[in-house]
Design a protein around this motif. Structure first.
Motif, mmCIF file in Angstrom:
data_model
loop_
_atom_site.group_PDB
_atom_site.id
_atom_site.type_symbol
_atom_site.label_atom_id
_atom_site.label_comp_id
_atom_site.label_asym_id
_atom_site.label_seq_id
_atom_site.Cartn_x
_atom_site.Cartn_y
_atom_site.Cartn_z
ATOM 1 N N ALA A 169 5.531 -4.172 27.657
ATOM 2 C CA ALA A 169 6.981 -4.071 27.817
ATOM 3 C C ALA A 169 7.435 -4.844 29.057
ATOM 4 O O ALA A 169 8.434 -5.567 29.026
ATOM 5 C CB ALA A 169 7.390 -2.603 27.900
ATOM 6 N N ASP A 170 6.693 -4.721 30.172
ATOM 7 C CA ASP A 170 7.068 -5.428 31.398
ATOM 8 C C ASP A 170 7.001 -6.939 31.232
ATOM 9 O O ASP A 170 7.858 -7.670 31.726
ATOM 10 C CB ASP A 170 6.144 -5.014 32.558
ATOM 11 N N GLU A 171 5.957 -7.397 30.560
ATOM 12 C CA GLU A 171 5.825 -8.849 30.343
ATOM 13 C C GLU A 171 6.968 -9.380 29.483
ATOM 14 O O GLU A 171 7.527 -10.444 29.760
ATOM 15 C CB GLU A 171 4.466 -9.175 29.688
ATOM 16 N N LEU B 213 18.850 -7.970 25.238
ATOM 17 C CA LEU B 213 17.813 -8.624 24.422
ATOM 18 C C LEU B 213 16.426 -8.105 24.793
ATOM 19 O O LEU B 213 15.600 -7.813 23.920
ATOM 20 C CB LEU B 213 17.895 -10.144 24.600
ATOM 21 N N ALA B 214 16.175 -7.988 26.102
ATOM 22 C CA ALA B 214 14.868 -7.485 26.543
ATOM 23 C C ALA B 214 14.651 -6.063 26.015
ATOM 24 O O ALA B 214 13.572 -5.728 25.514
ATOM 25 C CB ALA B 214 14.784 -7.518 28.072
ATOM 26 N N GLU B 215 15.706 -5.258 26.088
ATOM 27 C CA GLU B 215 15.594 -3.876 25.614
ATOM 28 C C GLU B 215 15.277 -3.836 24.115
ATOM 29 O O GLU B 215 14.427 -3.066 23.662
ATOM 30 C CB GLU B 215 16.938 -3.184 25.871
ATOM 31 N N LEU B 216 15.975 -4.689 23.361
ATOM 32 C CA LEU B 216 15.760 -4.744 21.911
ATOM 33 C C LEU B 216 14.328 -5.176 21.585
ATOM 34 O O LEU B 216 13.655 -4.581 20.733
ATOM 35 C CB LEU B 216 16.765 -5.736 21.311
ATOM 36 N N LEU B 217 13.860 -6.224 22.282
ATOM 37 C CA LEU B 217 12.511 -6.721 22.007
ATOM 38 C C LEU B 217 11.468 -5.689 22.385
ATOM 39 O O LEU B 217 10.475 -5.503 21.678
ATOM 40 C CB LEU B 217 12.260 -8.037 22.759
ATOM 41 N N VAL B 218 11.694 -5.016 23.505
ATOM 42 C CA VAL B 218 10.732 -3.989 23.927
ATOM 43 C C VAL B 218 10.698 -2.863 22.896
ATOM 44 O O VAL B 218 9.630 -2.424 22.467
ATOM 45 C CB VAL B 218 11.081 -3.452 25.340
ATOM 46 N N GLU B 219 11.889 -2.456 22.451
ATOM 47 C CA GLU B 219 11.947 -1.363 21.478
ATOM 48 C C GLU B 219 11.205 -1.720 20.185
ATOM 49 O O GLU B 219 10.460 -0.918 19.638
ATOM 50 C CB GLU B 219 13.421 -1.052 21.183
ATOM 51 N N LYS B 220 11.373 -2.988 19.725
ATOM 52 C CA LYS B 220 10.789 -3.364 18.430
ATOM 53 C C LYS B 220 9.358 -3.879 18.544
ATOM 54 O O LYS B 220 8.567 -3.689 17.630
ATOM 55 C CB LYS B 220 11.641 -4.459 17.771
ATOM 56 N N LEU B 221 9.045 -4.562 19.645
ATOM 57 C CA LEU B 221 7.728 -5.212 19.716
ATOM 58 C C LEU B 221 6.699 -4.429 20.513
ATOM 59 O O LEU B 221 5.506 -4.528 20.230
ATOM 60 C CB LEU B 221 7.835 -6.609 20.338
ATOM 61 N N ALA B 222 7.136 -3.659 21.499
ATOM 62 C CA ALA B 222 6.142 -2.954 22.317
ATOM 63 C C ALA B 222 5.271 -2.021 21.466
ATOM 64 O O ALA B 222 4.056 -1.953 21.693
ATOM 65 C CB ALA B 222 6.815 -2.226 23.478
ATOM 66 N N PRO B 223 5.816 -1.323 20.448
ATOM 67 C CA PRO B 223 4.940 -0.504 19.605
ATOM 68 C C PRO B 223 3.924 -1.346 18.828
ATOM 69 O O PRO B 223 2.769 -0.938 18.678
ATOM 70 C CB PRO B 223 5.906 0.193 18.634
ATOM 71 N N VAL B 224 4.332 -2.515 18.364
ATOM 72 C CA VAL B 224 3.403 -3.406 17.663
ATOM 73 C C VAL B 224 2.302 -3.851 18.628
ATOM 74 O O VAL B 224 1.114 -3.838 18.303
ATOM 75 C CB VAL B 224 4.145 -4.650 17.097
ATOM 76 N N ALA B 225 2.717 -4.210 19.846
ATOM 77 C CA ALA B 225 1.747 -4.683 20.836
ATOM 78 C C ALA B 225 0.762 -3.579 21.203
ATOM 79 O O ALA B 225 -0.443 -3.827 21.313
ATOM 80 C CB ALA B 225 2.478 -5.174 22.080
ATOM 81 N N SER B 226 1.237 -2.365 21.370
ATOM 82 C CA SER B 226 0.298 -1.325 21.798
ATOM 83 C C SER B 226 -0.631 -0.955 20.643
ATOM 84 O O SER B 226 -1.816 -0.697 20.858
ATOM 85 C CB SER B 226 1.027 -0.119 22.413
ATOM 86 N N GLU B 227 -0.121 -0.990 19.414
ATOM 87 C CA GLU B 227 -1.003 -0.738 18.257
ATOM 88 C C GLU B 227 -2.036 -1.876 18.116
ATOM 89 O O GLU B 227 -3.200 -1.625 17.816
ATOM 90 C CB GLU B 227 -0.150 -0.602 16.984
ATOM 91 N N THR B 228 -1.611 -3.117 18.384
ATOM 92 C CA THR B 228 -2.551 -4.241 18.340
ATOM 93 C C THR B 228 -3.667 -4.037 19.363
ATOM 94 O O THR B 228 -4.855 -4.190 19.050
ATOM 95 C CB THR B 228 -1.819 -5.570 18.645
#
Ligand code: ADP
Ligand code: NA
Length: 329
Positions: free
Chosen positions: A212-214, A276-291
């Protein structure tokens, strides 16, 4: 149900452009198609890769796809090199395709540039292997971007010549599946270049394993300009960086650029980038952590890919065995 074949090169960690331009569309196709998802490590080999890196990239790619919503139980997910049908039909197609056809492929010309003589023969015959990938499954639908349409045309030409030469009607015609809203995502550092996992600057892209930070930092540092956002998409025509950020926001929220600008038009980049950062974190951070979670258990991922290869083989083996019989082996 129509069979869909999709190939993705396991070279590096998938980036946001891969996600919005390809992976997300594949996830949606699973509802009403029979899908084959292939990690095309044989294509990756056309340019030298460190062996350990190639293996690692294949696992990272598989993990990203599963974390994004590809279902390896209902559909087929595997490594190309694990199913011999690709290489066997690829050879037959090398003998069907004409050098003149390959010479006309614009992607090879772009990739090889001036020092054509220094590239692998594999890179040159890549289109024949890609044709074999699809035809080995009698797939009739292939999701592709504009840049890949020429590859589908040559795959159809190869199949038509095979059918003609051997007097059969064996390989069907393939149709491109052009996603209705394929966003083209540009580099965060240069709005005129496409976002790519092969760009030397990691700041130019959001990777599907970023924390999320990145993600937030990359958006904050993304190139923009000093004007406020316009109220309509037409106002972005000469502002590639601004247009790219708006396009990403729109694609991530399934809105149009005009919808996004109705909300942010007139504002500067500060509040827009935060949203935009908030939206991307909300949608992508779960994908990234599952990856990342999936990548911690590589034995389990390898098991999934082995099972996928067995299922891919069960489909492709009879088709390619019949093609081999037709040519007189
Ligand atoms: P990369 O340039 O990251 O190596 P690939 O060439 O392996 O990407 O493309 C894999 C898939 O992702 C293709 O279907 C391609 O159309 C899509 N894709 C790649 N980059 C982008 C992008 N920046 N925007 C939209 N789609 C993209
Ligand atoms: Na690429």
């Amino acid at each position: 149900m129509q069979r869909v074949f999709s190939g993705i090169q396991p070279t590096g960690v998938p980036q946001l452009g891969n996600y919005l331009g390809a992976i997300r569309n594949w996830v949606r196709l699973q509802d009403d198609h029979d899908c084959v998802f292939c990690l095309v490590d044989m294509h990756a080999l056309t340019v030298f890769r460190e062996p350990a890196q190639l293996r690692q990239d294949s696992l990272a790619q598989a993990a990203c796809l599963i974390a994004s919503g590809i279902d390896p139980q209902k559909h087929v997910l595997y490594n190309q090199s694990a199913v011999s049908a690709h290489a066997r039909l690829g050879w037959i197609f090398n003998c069907v395709v004409r050098l003149g056809w390959l010479n006309r492929m614009t992607q090879f010309k772009e990739k090889a540039g001036k020092d054509r003589e220094q590239h692998s023969a594999g890179l040159f015959v890549y289109p024949a292997l890609m044709a074999a990938d699809i035809h080995a499954f009698h797939a009739t639908r292939v999701p592709v971007g504009e840049d890949q349409k020429q590859h589908l045309e040559i795959a159809n030409d190869i199949a038509a010549k095979f059918n003609h030469d051997y007097g059969v009607d064996f390989f069907p015609t393939i149709e491109p599946l052009i996603p209705p809203s394929a966003a083209r995502v540009m580099s965060l550092r240069d709005g005129t270049k496409k976002m790519s996992k092969s760009d030397p600057s990691a700041q130019s892209r959001i990777e599907l394993t970023d924390t999320a930070d990145e993600i937030a930092l990359k958006i904050r540092k993304a190139k923009s300009d000093t004007e406020p956002l316009p109220s309509e998409n037409a106002g972005l025509a000469a502002r590639p960086e601004a247009r790219n950020l708006v396009t990403i926001f729109a694609a991530m929220s399934d809105l149009s650029n005009d919808d996004v600008l109705a909300r942010f038009g007139g504002q500067g980049f500060g509040p827009f980038k935060s949203a935009l950062a908030e939206l991307l974190v909300e949608k992508l951070a779960p994908v990234a952590s599952e990856t990342r979670r999936l990548l911690e258990d590589s034995a389990h991922l390898e098991q999934i890919l082995r099972e996928g290869a067995a299922r891919a083989n069960a489909i492709a083996e009879p088709i390619v065995t019949e093609a081999e019989r037709l040519v007189g082996y």
